[in-house]
Design a protein around this motif. Structure first.
Motif, PDB file in Angstrom:
ATOM      1  N   VAL A 296       1.851   2.671  -3.436  1.00 20.66           N
ATOM      2  CA  VAL A 296       0.822   3.146  -4.372  1.00 20.66           C
ATOM      3  C   VAL A 296       0.926   4.638  -4.709  1.00 20.66           C
ATOM      4  O   VAL A 296       0.813   5.015  -5.887  1.00 20.66           O
TER       5      VAL A 296
ATOM      6  N   ALA B   9       0.824  -1.214   0.000  1.00 23.50           N
ATOM      7  CA  ALA B   9       0.000   0.000   0.000  1.00 23.50           C
ATOM      8  C   ALA B   9       0.853   1.257   0.000  1.00 23.50           C
ATOM      9  O   ALA B   9       0.518   2.252  -0.662  1.00 23.50           O
TER      10      ALA B   9
ATOM     11  N   GLY C  38      -7.844  -4.387  -6.064  1.00 18.78           N
ATOM     12  CA  GLY C  38      -7.339  -5.578  -5.392  1.00 18.78           C
ATOM     13  C   GLY C  38      -8.056  -6.788  -5.952  1.00 18.78           C
ATOM     14  O   GLY C  38      -9.096  -6.655  -6.614  1.00 18.78           O
TER      15      GLY C  38
ATOM     16  N   LEU D 160      -7.543   1.642  -8.944  1.00 17.68           N
ATOM     17  CA  LEU D 160      -6.762   0.844  -8.003  1.00 17.68           C
ATOM     18  C   LEU D 160      -7.606  -0.354  -7.630  1.00 17.68           C
ATOM     19  O   LEU D 160      -8.692  -0.214  -7.066  1.00 17.68           O
TER      20      LEU D 160
ATOM     21  N   CYS E 173      -6.605  -2.256  -0.857  1.00 20.94           N
ATOM     22  CA  CYS E 173      -6.930  -0.923  -1.387  1.00 20.94           C
ATOM     23  C   CYS E 173      -7.318   0.034  -0.271  1.00 20.94           C
ATOM     24  O   CYS E 173      -7.017   1.233  -0.333  1.00 20.94           O
TER      25      CYS E 173
ATOM     26  N   VAL F 177     -11.519   3.051  -6.730  1.00 20.63           N
ATOM     27  CA  VAL F 177     -10.855   2.136  -5.801  1.00 20.63           C
ATOM     28  C   VAL F 177     -11.864   1.071  -5.393  1.00 20.63           C
ATOM     29  O   VAL F 177     -12.974   1.401  -4.945  1.00 20.63           O
TER      30      VAL F 177
ATOM     31  N   THR G  11     -15.306   5.109  -4.657  1.00 16.23           N
ATOM     32  CA  THR G  11     -15.104   3.746  -4.174  1.00 16.23           C
ATOM     33  C   THR G  11     -16.416   3.106  -3.727  1.00 16.23           C
ATOM     34  O   THR G  11     -17.372   3.794  -3.351  1.00 16.23           O
TER      35      THR G  11
END
Length: 257
Positions: free
Chosen positions: A89, A86, A173, A171, A107, A101, A123
């Motif tokens: 990033v 992390a 995961g 971003l 994340c 995200v 997000t």
């Protein structure tokens, strides 16, 4: 000649396989079984112990279940790896950009690391509102159905909102990333959300994943490997898979552990 990293990883996998047959073994007996020196075994054990795949103390190696995510030792090591990933990033995100995200725990850690930059973060992770942030950063929740226990937002409302937007970066995961099946997840409800985020990205898709996810395929397909521009992982990731990803044009960053 020194062993290639691929040979080292194969030997370490063999070592772990040996331990699955028994509860414990000495370093000397392992060296005899693998037909290598005790020095080599100790070097492998140090790496595997750091990864949480074995417990090694006082010259004795004990079996560790691969499903040890509930165990304190492995959980601590994995959390440390996630923190390191992390922390890498922010170097790949430009100030004042917009980014999608997804709801992965890695994340979520990255959002906290991104507090050094003014951003617009969109997000489906409800917990993003708990994160530290830059005073000029806006966090926008997608809305949608809340799925527990992960507290992620999914469903038609989520996707419809994402389809009205574009991000500079995404971003993401995942539960697995491989050449054969690309980015995959074990959560069917998040598949289309993650896929939409990737499709609506103008610049770069950045995937974050620790070594356990590299070369692995999970149940549900999110995106082809060609959709990923940058992969941030750790130095325990399978070297053969990492090399293949690089040959395919992905920028792979391996953080120190």
């Amino acid at each position: 000649m020194k062993n290639s990293m691929e040979n080292v990883q194969n030997r370490r996998n063999q070592l772990v396989a040996e331990l699955k047959q028994i509860s414990s073994i000495t370093v000397k007996d392992l060296a005899d079984q693998l037909d290598v020196s005790e020095i080599t075994v100790r070097r492998d054990l140090k790496a595997l112990n750091d990864m949480g795949r074995v417990n090694w103390h006082h010259g004795v190696v004990e079996k560790v279940d691969d499903e040890l995510s509930q165990g304190n030792s492995l959980r601590t090591k994995i959390e440390q790896l996630k923190d390191s990933i992390a922390a890498a990033v922010p170097s790949y995100i430009t100030d004042n950009s917009t980014l999608f995200v997804n709801s992965s725990s890695l994340c979520w850690r990255a959002i906290n690391q991104l507090a050094v930059k003014p951003l617009t973060i969109i997000t489906n992770n409800i917990r993003a509102t708990e994160c530290v942030r830059h005073p000029e950063t806006s966090i926008i929740l997608t809305g949608g159905e809340v799925r527990y226990p992960k507290e992620s937002l999914v469903g038609t409302v989520t996707i419809q909102l994402l389809e009205t937007m574009q991000s500079d970066f995404t971003l993401i995961g995942c539960d697995g990333i491989s050449a054969e099946n690309g980015v995959t997840t074990q959560n069917i409800y998040e598949t289309q959300v993650n896929s939409t985020m990737i499709q609506r990205t103008k610049q770069k898709v950045i995937c974050v994943a620790d070594y356990r996810k590299i070369g692995v395929s999970s149940n549900y397909h999110v995106a082809d490997l060609s959709s990923v521009d940058v992969l941030i992982t750790d130095s325990f990731a399978n070297e053969r898979v990492v090399r293949d990803f690089r040959h395919r044009g992905i920028e792979v960053i391996q953080v120190a552990n």
